[in-house]
Scaffold this motif. Sequence first.
Motif, PDB file in Angstrom:
ATOM      1  N   LEU A  69       0.823  -1.208   0.000  1.00  0.00           N
ATOM      2  CA  LEU A  69       0.000   0.000   0.000  1.00  0.00           C
ATOM      3  C   LEU A  69       0.858   1.260   0.000  1.00  0.00           C
ATOM      4  O   LEU A  69       0.580   2.217  -0.736  1.00  0.00           O
ATOM      5  CB  LEU A  69      -0.933  -0.009   1.216  1.00  0.00           C
ATOM      6  N   VAL A  70       1.907   1.256   0.807  1.00  0.00           N
ATOM      7  CA  VAL A  70       2.780   2.431   0.880  1.00  0.00           C
ATOM      8  C   VAL A  70       3.484   2.673  -0.453  1.00  0.00           C
ATOM      9  O   VAL A  70       3.570   3.809  -0.931  1.00  0.00           O
ATOM     10  CB  VAL A  70       3.808   2.264   2.015  1.00  0.00           C
ATOM     11  N   LEU A  71       3.966   1.610  -1.075  1.00  0.00           N
ATOM     12  CA  LEU A  71       4.672   1.789  -2.347  1.00  0.00           C
ATOM     13  C   LEU A  71       3.725   2.155  -3.474  1.00  0.00           C
ATOM     14  O   LEU A  71       4.134   2.785  -4.453  1.00  0.00           O
ATOM     15  CB  LEU A  71       5.462   0.526  -2.682  1.00  0.00           C
ATOM     16  N   PHE A  72       2.452   1.782  -3.361  1.00  0.00           N
ATOM     17  CA  PHE A  72       1.457   2.280  -4.315  1.00  0.00           C
ATOM     18  C   PHE A  72       1.380   3.798  -4.226  1.00  0.00           C
ATOM     19  O   PHE A  72       1.341   4.495  -5.248  1.00  0.00           O
ATOM     20  CB  PHE A  72       0.092   1.656  -4.016  1.00  0.00           C
ATOM     21  N   VAL A  73       1.371   4.321  -3.000  1.00  0.00           N
ATOM     22  CA  VAL A  73       1.345   5.768  -2.811  1.00  0.00           C
ATOM     23  C   VAL A  73       2.627   6.405  -3.346  1.00  0.00           C
ATOM     24  O   VAL A  73       2.594   7.430  -4.035  1.00  0.00           O
ATOM     25  CB  VAL A  73       1.159   6.116  -1.319  1.00  0.00           C
ATOM     26  N   VAL A  74       3.769   5.787  -3.059  1.00  0.00           N
ATOM     27  CA  VAL A  74       5.041   6.317  -3.566  1.00  0.00           C
ATOM     28  C   VAL A  74       5.035   6.374  -5.089  1.00  0.00           C
ATOM     29  O   VAL A  74       5.463   7.366  -5.691  1.00  0.00           O
ATOM     30  CB  VAL A  74       6.213   5.443  -3.067  1.00  0.00           C
ATOM     31  N   ASP A  75       4.530   5.327  -5.724  1.00  0.00           N
ATOM     32  CA  ASP A  75       4.446   5.295  -7.181  1.00  0.00           C
ATOM     33  C   ASP A  75       3.596   6.435  -7.703  1.00  0.00           C
ATOM     34  O   ASP A  75       3.944   7.086  -8.685  1.00  0.00           O
ATOM     35  CB  ASP A  75       3.866   3.951  -7.633  1.00  0.00           C
ATOM     36  N   ARG A  76       2.460   6.700  -7.037  1.00  0.00           N
ATOM     37  CA  ARG A  76       1.571   7.773  -7.478  1.00  0.00           C
ATOM     38  C   ARG A  76       2.212   9.145  -7.268  1.00  0.00           C
ATOM     39  O   ARG A  76       2.031  10.052  -8.078  1.00  0.00           O
ATOM     40  CB  ARG A  76       0.238   7.705  -6.730  1.00  0.00           C
ATOM     41  N   VAL A  77       2.957   9.300  -6.177  1.00  0.00           N
ATOM     42  CA  VAL A  77       3.637  10.570  -5.925  1.00  0.00           C
ATOM     43  C   VAL A  77       4.712  10.819  -6.978  1.00  0.00           C
ATOM     44  O   VAL A  77       4.843  11.929  -7.504  1.00  0.00           O
ATOM     45  CB  VAL A  77       4.255  10.582  -4.509  1.00  0.00           C
ATOM     46  N   VAL A  78       5.473   9.782  -7.300  1.00  0.00           N
ATOM     47  CA  VAL A  78       6.497   9.920  -8.343  1.00  0.00           C
ATOM     48  C   VAL A  78       5.846  10.258  -9.680  1.00  0.00           C
ATOM     49  O   VAL A  78       6.327  11.118 -10.425  1.00  0.00           O
ATOM     50  CB  VAL A  78       7.326   8.621  -8.461  1.00  0.00           C
ATOM     51  N   ALA A  79       4.719   9.605  -9.993  1.00  0.00           N
ATOM     52  CA  ALA A  79       4.024   9.904 -11.251  1.00  0.00           C
ATOM     53  C   ALA A  79       3.556  11.350 -11.282  1.00  0.00           C
ATOM     54  O   ALA A  79       3.639  12.024 -12.317  1.00  0.00           O
ATOM     55  CB  ALA A  79       2.828   8.961 -11.407  1.00  0.00           C
ATOM     56  N   LEU A  80       3.096  11.842 -10.154  1.00  0.00           N
ATOM     57  CA  LEU A  80       2.647  13.230 -10.084  1.00  0.00           C
ATOM     58  C   LEU A  80       3.805  14.193 -10.270  1.00  0.00           C
ATOM     59  O   LEU A  80       3.692  15.208 -10.964  1.00  0.00           O
ATOM     60  CB  LEU A  80       1.964  13.480  -8.734  1.00  0.00           C
ATOM     61  N   GLU A  81       4.936  13.867  -9.666  1.00  0.00           N
ATOM     62  CA  GLU A  81       6.120  14.711  -9.818  1.00  0.00           C
ATOM     63  C   GLU A  81       6.597  14.729 -11.266  1.00  0.00           C
ATOM     64  O   GLU A  81       6.949  15.779 -11.807  1.00  0.00           O
ATOM     65  CB  GLU A  81       7.237  14.204  -8.904  1.00  0.00           C
ATOM     66  N   VAL A  82       6.630  13.560 -11.897  1.00  0.00           N
ATOM     67  CA  VAL A  82       7.103  13.472 -13.275  1.00  0.00           C
ATOM     68  C   VAL A  82       6.160  14.216 -14.206  1.00  0.00           C
ATOM     69  O   VAL A  82       6.576  14.872 -15.169  1.00  0.00           O
ATOM     70  CB  VAL A  82       7.232  11.999 -13.712  1.00  0.00           C
ATOM     71  N   ALA A  83       4.852  14.122 -13.911  1.00  0.00           N
ATOM     72  CA  ALA A  83       3.867  14.791 -14.762  1.00  0.00           C
ATOM     73  C   ALA A  83       4.063  16.302 -14.760  1.00  0.00           C
ATOM     74  O   ALA A  83       3.898  16.967 -15.781  1.00  0.00           O
ATOM     75  CB  ALA A  83       2.453  14.446 -14.284  1.00  0.00           C
ATOM     76  N   SER A  84       4.436  16.868 -13.620  1.00  0.00           N
ATOM     77  CA  SER A  84       4.718  18.302 -13.499  1.00  0.00           C
ATOM     78  C   SER A  84       3.598  19.172 -14.059  1.00  0.00           C
ATOM     79  O   SER A  84       3.851  20.199 -14.697  1.00  0.00           O
ATOM     80  CB  SER A  84       6.044  18.645 -14.192  1.00  0.00           C
ATOM     81  N   GLY A  85       2.367  18.714 -13.870  1.00  0.00           N
ATOM     82  CA  GLY A  85       1.243  19.511 -14.318  1.00  0.00           C
ATOM     83  C   GLY A  85       0.861  19.287 -15.751  1.00  0.00           C
ATOM     84  O   GLY A  85      -0.132  19.863 -16.219  1.00  0.00           O
ATOM     85  N   LEU A  86       1.615  18.483 -16.510  1.00  0.00           N
ATOM     86  CA  LEU A  86       1.293  18.248 -17.908  1.00  0.00           C
ATOM     87  C   LEU A  86       0.182  17.228 -18.067  1.00  0.00           C
ATOM     88  O   LEU A  86      -0.457  17.155 -19.107  1.00  0.00           O
ATOM     89  CB  LEU A  86       2.542  17.769 -18.654  1.00  0.00           C
ATOM     90  N   LEU A  87      -0.028  16.412 -17.013  1.00  0.00           N
ATOM     91  CA  LEU A  87      -1.088  15.422 -17.028  1.00  0.00           C
ATOM     92  C   LEU A  87      -2.139  15.799 -16.012  1.00  0.00           C
ATOM     93  O   LEU A  87      -1.928  16.656 -15.150  1.00  0.00           O
ATOM     94  CB  LEU A  87      -0.528  14.034 -16.715  1.00  0.00           C
ATOM     95  N   ASP A  88      -3.264  15.148 -16.083  1.00  0.00           N
ATOM     96  CA  ASP A  88      -4.339  15.387 -15.133  1.00  0.00           C
ATOM     97  C   ASP A  88      -3.831  15.148 -13.727  1.00  0.00           C
ATOM     98  O   ASP A  88      -3.232  14.117 -13.431  1.00  0.00           O
ATOM     99  CB  ASP A  88      -5.506  14.437 -15.433  1.00  0.00           C
ATOM    100  N   VAL A  89      -4.061  16.119 -12.822  1.00  0.00           N
ATOM    101  CA  VAL A  89      -3.571  15.985 -11.461  1.00  0.00           C
ATOM    102  C   VAL A  89      -4.169  14.765 -10.779  1.00  0.00           C
ATOM    103  O   VAL A  89      -3.628  14.227  -9.822  1.00  0.00           O
ATOM    104  CB  VAL A  89      -3.880  17.267 -10.661  1.00  0.00           C
TER     105      VAL A  89
END
Length: 227
Positions: free
Chosen positions: A162-182
């Motif tokens: 569960l924790v690493l699922f959250v980490v994965d989502r946080v990394v995806a959000l960082e990589v997206a940098s606003g270019l993808l849907d938040v």
Amino acid sequence: MSATASRSASGSVHDAAEAVGLDPRARKVLAPALAVAIPVAALLATLSPSGYWFDAGELVAQARDFGISHPPGHPLFGTLATLAGLVPLGSLAFRVALLSAMSVGVACFFFYRAARATLDTLRLAPGLAGIVAVGATWLTAGTTAWWLQGIRPEVYALQAALVLFVVDRVVALEVASGLLDVGVGIIPTAICEFLLQYGDAHRHADVLIEAVGADEAHRAPALSALE
């Protein structure tokens, strides 16, 4: 590592994939599949056939009928463990330990994704990034802490997933940098936060998840404005 060496490593990986007849889509699946399959196979080969020690016996008993263990009760684990107990394979303790091994497999998958996405931001060659991400996943899964939780009836392997699922989502959000849907990061993280509060497999980790959720919620308007 020089750019030439990086391209060489990438080329050798792709050449090897082509040599065994893997198409581009299969190549994308190969690395995460290896990252998960090898640790899970090792865990299955060393899985505890009994309740092992400490809380394990209590958690096995919880798996008999959607029971409640010691506070905070671990209802998510109890639900999944009871379902795992329906698998006609070995003793009840073995079946609950099997849930732990599968949970480590899920954790490895999200660990690999987060590591690969992070390495890609460093502009490593795709083949080299994949090799490093798989290696990092194997090294982590092979540590004493991960191995011990993956071979016995316990709640911590599920918590790691569960924790690493959250980490994965946080990394995806960082990589997206606003270019993808938040929502790429916010919505799945909110769902996982609910599961963590419901399951509460290890209360210390909730502090981490609450901090992550607060940070994402704080930055959501700014990221939306960049779209």
